[in-house]
Motif scaffolding. Sequence first.
Motif, PDB file in Angstrom:
ATOM      1  N   LEU A   5       0.858  -1.300  -0.049  1.00 32.76           N
ATOM      2  CA  LEU A   5      -0.113   0.000  -0.072  1.00 32.76           C
ATOM      3  C   LEU A   5       0.609   1.275   0.211  1.00 32.76           C
ATOM      4  N   ALA A   6       2.318   1.089   0.019  1.00 31.36           N
ATOM      5  CA  ALA A   6       3.048   2.313   0.080  1.00 31.36           C
ATOM      6  C   ALA A   6       4.086   1.985  -0.599  1.00 31.36           C
ATOM      7  N   PRO A   7       5.151   2.886  -0.892  1.00 30.52           N
ATOM      8  CA  PRO A   7       6.502   2.586  -1.438  1.00 30.52           C
ATOM      9  C   PRO A   7       7.250   1.929  -0.662  1.00 30.52           C
ATOM     10  N   LEU A   8       8.274   1.112  -1.331  1.00 29.27           N
ATOM     11  CA  LEU A   8       9.158   0.104  -0.550  1.00 29.27           C
ATOM     12  C   LEU A   8       9.870   1.184   0.198  1.00 29.27           C
ATOM     13  N   GLY A   9      10.068   0.670   1.589  1.00 26.98           N
ATOM     14  CA  GLY A   9      11.095   1.386   2.486  1.00 26.98           C
ATOM     15  C   GLY A   9      10.157   2.522   3.357  1.00 26.98           C
ATOM     16  N   THR A  10       8.999   2.669   2.987  1.00 27.39           N
ATOM     17  CA  THR A  10       8.226   3.631   3.778  1.00 27.39           C
ATOM     18  C   THR A  10       8.107   3.372   5.345  1.00 27.39           C
ATOM     19  N   SER A  11       8.281   4.317   6.071  1.00 25.03           N
ATOM     20  CA  SER A  11       8.470   4.236   7.637  1.00 25.03           C
ATOM     21  C   SER A  11       7.387   3.548   8.136  1.00 25.03           C
ATOM     22  N   ASP A  12       7.560   2.749   9.251  1.00 25.30           N
ATOM     23  CA  ASP A  12       6.273   2.219  10.034  1.00 25.30           C
ATOM     24  C   ASP A  12       5.149   3.139  10.670  1.00 25.30           C
ATOM     25  N   GLN A  39      16.236   3.444   5.010  1.00 23.65           N
ATOM     26  CA  GLN A  39      17.129   4.583   5.210  1.00 23.65           C
ATOM     27  C   GLN A  39      17.095   5.558   4.070  1.00 23.65           C
ATOM     28  N   GLU A  40      17.021   5.085   2.906  1.00 25.68           N
ATOM     29  CA  GLU A  40      16.451   6.092   1.724  1.00 25.68           C
ATOM     30  C   GLU A  40      15.423   6.839   1.973  1.00 25.68           C
ATOM     31  N   PHE A  41      14.450   6.277   2.287  1.00 23.02           N
ATOM     32  CA  PHE A  41      12.988   7.021   2.631  1.00 23.02           C
ATOM     33  C   PHE A  41      13.329   8.010   3.731  1.00 23.02           C
ATOM     34  N   LEU A  42      13.909   7.784   4.838  1.00 23.95           N
ATOM     35  CA  LEU A  42      14.298   8.638   6.145  1.00 23.95           C
ATOM     36  C   LEU A  42      14.916   9.714   5.341  1.00 23.95           C
ATOM     37  N   GLU A  43      15.961   9.621   4.585  1.00 21.73           N
ATOM     38  CA  GLU A  43      16.847  10.665   4.195  1.00 21.73           C
ATOM     39  C   GLU A  43      15.902  11.602   3.030  1.00 21.73           C
ATOM     40  N   ARG A  44      15.157  11.059   2.443  1.00 21.68           N
ATOM     41  CA  ARG A  44      14.431  11.592   1.301  1.00 21.68           C
ATOM     42  C   ARG A  44      13.338  12.627   2.364  1.00 21.68           C
ATOM     43  N   VAL A  45      12.667  12.137   3.269  1.00 19.74           N
ATOM     44  CA  VAL A  45      11.842  13.044   4.416  1.00 19.74           C
ATOM     45  C   VAL A  45      12.757  14.024   4.760  1.00 19.74           C
ATOM     46  N   VAL A  46      13.706  13.995   5.287  1.00 23.44           N
ATOM     47  CA  VAL A  46      14.561  15.002   5.916  1.00 23.44           C
ATOM     48  C   VAL A  46      15.000  15.837   4.719  1.00 23.44           C
ATOM     49  N   ARG A  47      15.399  15.597   3.570  1.00 14.00           N
ATOM     50  CA  ARG A  47      15.860  16.407   2.553  1.00 14.00           C
ATOM     51  C   ARG A  47      14.590  17.256   2.054  1.00 14.00           C
ATOM     52  N   LEU A  48      13.635  16.928   2.144  1.00 11.33           N
ATOM     53  CA  LEU A  48      12.373  17.643   1.709  1.00 11.33           C
ATOM     54  C   LEU A  48      11.710  18.457   2.630  1.00 11.33           C
ATOM     55  N   GLY A  49      12.339  18.490   4.069  1.00  9.68           N
ATOM     56  CA  GLY A  49      12.083  19.343   5.098  1.00  9.68           C
ATOM     57  C   GLY A  49      11.228  18.770   6.523  1.00  9.68           C
ATOM     58  N   GLY A  50      10.963  17.485   6.255  1.00 13.30           N
ATOM     59  CA  GLY A  50      10.511  16.733   7.230  1.00 13.30           C
ATOM     60  C   GLY A  50      11.405  16.200   8.324  1.00 13.30           C
ATOM     61  N   VAL A  51      10.886  15.594   9.306  1.00 11.63           N
ATOM     62  CA  VAL A  51      11.835  15.077  10.354  1.00 11.63           C
ATOM     63  C   VAL A  51      11.584  13.764  10.155  1.00 11.63           C
ATOM     64  N   ALA A  52      12.641  13.052  10.614  1.00  6.33           N
ATOM     65  CA  ALA A  52      12.787  11.283  10.478  1.00  6.33           C
ATOM     66  C   ALA A  52      13.577  10.623  11.540  1.00  6.33           C
ATOM     67  N   TRP A  53      13.198   9.648  12.095  1.00  7.26           N
ATOM     68  CA  TRP A  53      13.930   9.130  13.192  1.00  7.26           C
ATOM     69  C   TRP A  53      13.756   7.550  13.150  1.00  7.26           C
ATOM     70  N   VAL A  54      14.999   6.966  13.706  1.00  8.94           N
ATOM     71  CA  VAL A  54      14.701   5.438  13.837  1.00  8.94           C
ATOM     72  C   VAL A  54      14.901   5.391  15.366  1.00  8.94           C
ATOM     73  N   VAL A  55      13.823   4.640  16.049  1.00 10.51           N
ATOM     74  CA  VAL A  55      13.739   4.578  17.335  1.00 10.51           C
ATOM     75  C   VAL A  55      13.513   3.101  17.703  1.00 10.51           C
ATOM     76  N   HIS A  56      13.845   2.623  18.979  1.00  9.97           N
ATOM     77  CA  HIS A  56      13.962   1.463  19.525  1.00  9.97           C
ATOM     78  C   HIS A  56      13.362   1.188  20.692  1.00  9.97           C
ATOM     79  N   SER A  57      12.472   2.331  20.888  1.00 16.00           N
ATOM     80  CA  SER A  57      11.816   2.069  22.332  1.00 16.00           C
ATOM     81  C   SER A  57      10.706   3.257  22.233  1.00 16.00           C
ATOM     82  N   VAL A  58       9.564   3.146  23.164  1.00 21.17           N
ATOM     83  CA  VAL A  58       8.519   4.377  23.116  1.00 21.17           C
ATOM     84  C   VAL A  58       9.120   5.536  23.777  1.00 21.17           C
ATOM     85  N   LYS A  59      10.013   5.165  24.647  1.00 20.60           N
ATOM     86  CA  LYS A  59      10.795   6.456  25.449  1.00 20.60           C
ATOM     87  C   LYS A  59      11.556   7.248  24.464  1.00 20.60           C
TER      88      LYS A  59
END
Length: 73
Positions: A5-12, A39-59
């Motif tokens: 339903l979304a492009p390959l690599g789209t964030s969770d 990683q390419e998706f996250l970098e694209r988001v940042v390049r276009l002015g958004g914010v993107a993170w990889v997280v390993h916990s709710v905290k």
Amino acid sequence: HFIRLAPLGTSDIVGISPGGRFIAVEAKRPGNKPTEHQQEFLERVVRLGGVAWVVHSVKELEDHLSGAGVIIG
């Protein structure tokens, strides 16, 4: 059958902050890293002015959101 339903690599988790910025969050188990497509998706988001993170916990997600000025709670 698998239907994508979304492009390959789209964030969770994707969303829009109250200020209108696009947010992308890739959730990983501790020690795991995003795939090349993720990683390419996250970098694209940042390049276009958004914010993107990889997280390993709710905290960790709460800390990122708080740092970005998104009110939690």
